[in-house]
Design an enzyme around this catalytic site. Sequence first.
Site, short mmCIF file in Angstrom:
data_model
loop_
_atom_site.label_atom_id
_atom_site.label_comp_id
_atom_site.label_asym_id
_atom_site.label_seq_id
_atom_site.Cartn_x
_atom_site.Cartn_y
_atom_site.Cartn_z
N ASP A 191 3.32 0.68 -1.41
CA ASP A 191 2.11 -0.08 -1.10
C ASP A 191 2.43 -1.19 -0.08
O ASP A 191 3.48 -1.84 -0.17
CB ASP A 191 1.60 -0.71 -2.40
N GLU A 254 2.53 3.10 3.02
CA GLU A 254 1.29 2.58 3.60
C GLU A 254 1.68 1.65 4.75
O GLU A 254 2.18 0.55 4.53
CB GLU A 254 0.49 1.81 2.55
C1 NOJ Z 1 -3.07 -1.42 -0.63
C2 NOJ Z 1 -3.75 -0.73 -1.75
O1 NOJ Z 1 -3.96 0.61 -1.38
C3 NOJ Z 1 -5.03 -1.48 -2.00
O2 NOJ Z 1 -5.87 -0.81 -2.89
C4 NOJ Z 1 -4.66 -2.84 -2.51
O3 NOJ Z 1 -5.84 -3.60 -2.67
C5 NOJ Z 1 -3.73 -3.56 -1.55
N1 NOJ Z 1 -2.67 -2.72 -1.06
C6 NOJ Z 1 -3.08 -4.72 -2.23
O4 NOJ Z 1 -2.09 -4.24 -3.10
#
Ligand code: NOJ
Length: 538
Positions: A191, A254
Site C-alpha cells: 500500500d 501501489e
Molecule cells: C491506498 C489504499 O488503496 C486506500 O484505500 C487507502 O485509503 C490509502 N492507501 C491509505 O492507506
Amino acid sequence: MICQVYPLSFQDSDGDGRGDLPGLLSRLDYLCELGIDAIWLAPVYCSPMRDFGYDVADFTGIEPCFGSLGDFDRLVQALHERGMRLVLDFVPNHTADTHPWFVASRSSRNHPQRDWYVWADAGPDGGPPNRWTSRFGGSAWEYDAGTGQYYYHAFLKEQPDLNWHNPEVRQAMAEVLRFWQARGVDGFRIDAAAVLAEDVKLREDPPKPDADGQTPEPERVERVYTDYRPEVLDWLAELRRCAEADGPSLLLGEVDGSGDRIVDFYGDAGRPILHLPLNYRLIDTDWQGPLLRETVEHYLTLLDALGPEPGTAGARQGGPGKPKGWPCWAVGSHDKPRVARTLGPERARLAALLLFTLPGTALFFAGDELGLEGCPVPSEQSRDPFERQLPGFGLNRDPQRAPMPWSDAPQAGFTTGEPWLPLEPGHEQRHVARQQRDPASMWSLYRRLIALRKAEAALGVGSCFGFFTADALLGFQRAWAGRRLQVVVNLAGTPQVHRPDDGRPARLLLSTRPDPEAPGSSEGIRLEGYEGVVLVLD
Ligand code: NOJ
C-alpha cells in the site's frame, strides 16, 4: 490473473452486514470456477476502521469483524488446495493512531520509539512545521498537545506515518512480512509504496501551475518532497530481498503508475524491486483509438527498455536472454470508480478483452466480472473518509465498495442483516446466479476470456506486435511457437470492417458477443458495434 477481494463487501457469514473471512471461504469455489490464479486481499488486520482497514492497530492480528487467525489459516489452506495464491495487502507507510507503536511514540519526546514516527516542531508562525497537505485534505500535520510537537500523516490524522528513515522501523515491518509468509501468504500488495519517505529538510512542495479552484486541494501541489523520494526504491528493494529470502514471493505495489517513472519501481538485475507496479492506464486513458493505442504501446515500450531482471517472467519477447519488465494491467480496485461506470457497459466488455489478451498480468476487482457499476451514495451519507473530508469533488469510493450481489435471496445473498453499504441498484439483474445462467452475461465473457488466456500460450507468454488503428478499430497480434493470434476491438457503436493487411485467412476464436457472425470473407471481417474478437491467423 489476480482478483482483488475487498473483504468487507464480498460475503458476510454472521449477519452483521460486513463481509468476513468465513464468508470469503464459503465463496472460494466461485473464484476457482472463474479461473483466477490469486486473490489480492485488502486488509483484515486489527483496525479501528477509520479507513476501513488501512489504519492498522496490530499488523499480526485479525480484526474480529473479519474473523480470527484460525479463519485466516483456513483461508490460506483452502486457496492452496484449489491451486490459488494469496496476495495480502501490506500497509507499511502508516499505522492507526491506536497502534501501540504510536501510543508509545507520542507518550514522550524521550521514548525510544519517538523516532518511529515523523515528528517536527511548530513552524516559525507557531503553526504546522510547513504547508504539506494530506492526500485526504487539510494539513498533513497534527499537533500533539502532550509533547508539544506535530506528527506527519499522509492520509488521515488517525493514520500517522511511520518514519522509514529509521532502520528499526524497516526491520519491524520486515518482521511483519515474515510473520505472514510463515502462515503461507504468497505475496504482498504494498500500500502507498511510493510515499514511504518525506524530505528530512521539510522543503515545501511547489504548487502545480495548472491547478485551480476545481482541483481538489491535495492535488494542487507537485509532491516533490512527499512522494517518490529516491530512498523509497532502496527500501522497497530491501523488502524484496526480505520477501524472497526463503523462496518466491510476489510483490505488487501501489505506485504512481501513470507516468514514465513506473519503470523505476521494477529496479534492475542488481537491485530488483517490485514484480508488478500497479498500472491502471487502461481505465485512466481516453478511449479514442489512437490515444488508447499510444497508451498501451508506450507502456509496453517503457517496459521493453528495462534490463534483464532475475525472477520476472521474462519470455514476453520469446527470445532467451531478453527478459523484460513484466506488464500489469488493472481495470479496477476499491479506490477506482468501476470500469463499467467509467467506460460504460459495452466498452467495459472490450476492456475485459484487452485485459486478458495484452501481455502481462491481468488484475480486476471482484464484481468487475459482473459489470457492476457502483452504488451512488450521497456525500452526506458517505462512509468513505476521503469523501467526508473533501465532499463534492467526485472522490467518493463508496460506490465501488457496494456489496457483491450473489443471488435473488434477500440482500442479494450477501448478508442476512443490514449491509454496511447499500447494494447497487439493478443488482436483481446482475447477480452472480443470474449471470452464470446467461451465456451473454459479463460473467460468461470473463469466464471465456480467462479460459482462453489459459489455453493459448500466445496470450500468456507470446510476443506482442503489429498494433494498428483504422477508423474505430484497434488491434494487435500475439504469437508463440508458430501460432499467431489477432485481437481486434471496435471502439464505435456502429459496425466496422477489418481488412487484414496481408489478407491472411482468419478464424474466430472468441467474440465479446455471445452470437458472433462467422467473420471470414474475402471482403474482410465485420465487427458489430463495440464488438471485440480474437482471431487465429492461419
Ligand atoms: C491506498 C489504499 O488503496 C486506500 O484505500 C487507502 O485509503 C490509502 N492507501 C491509505 O492507506
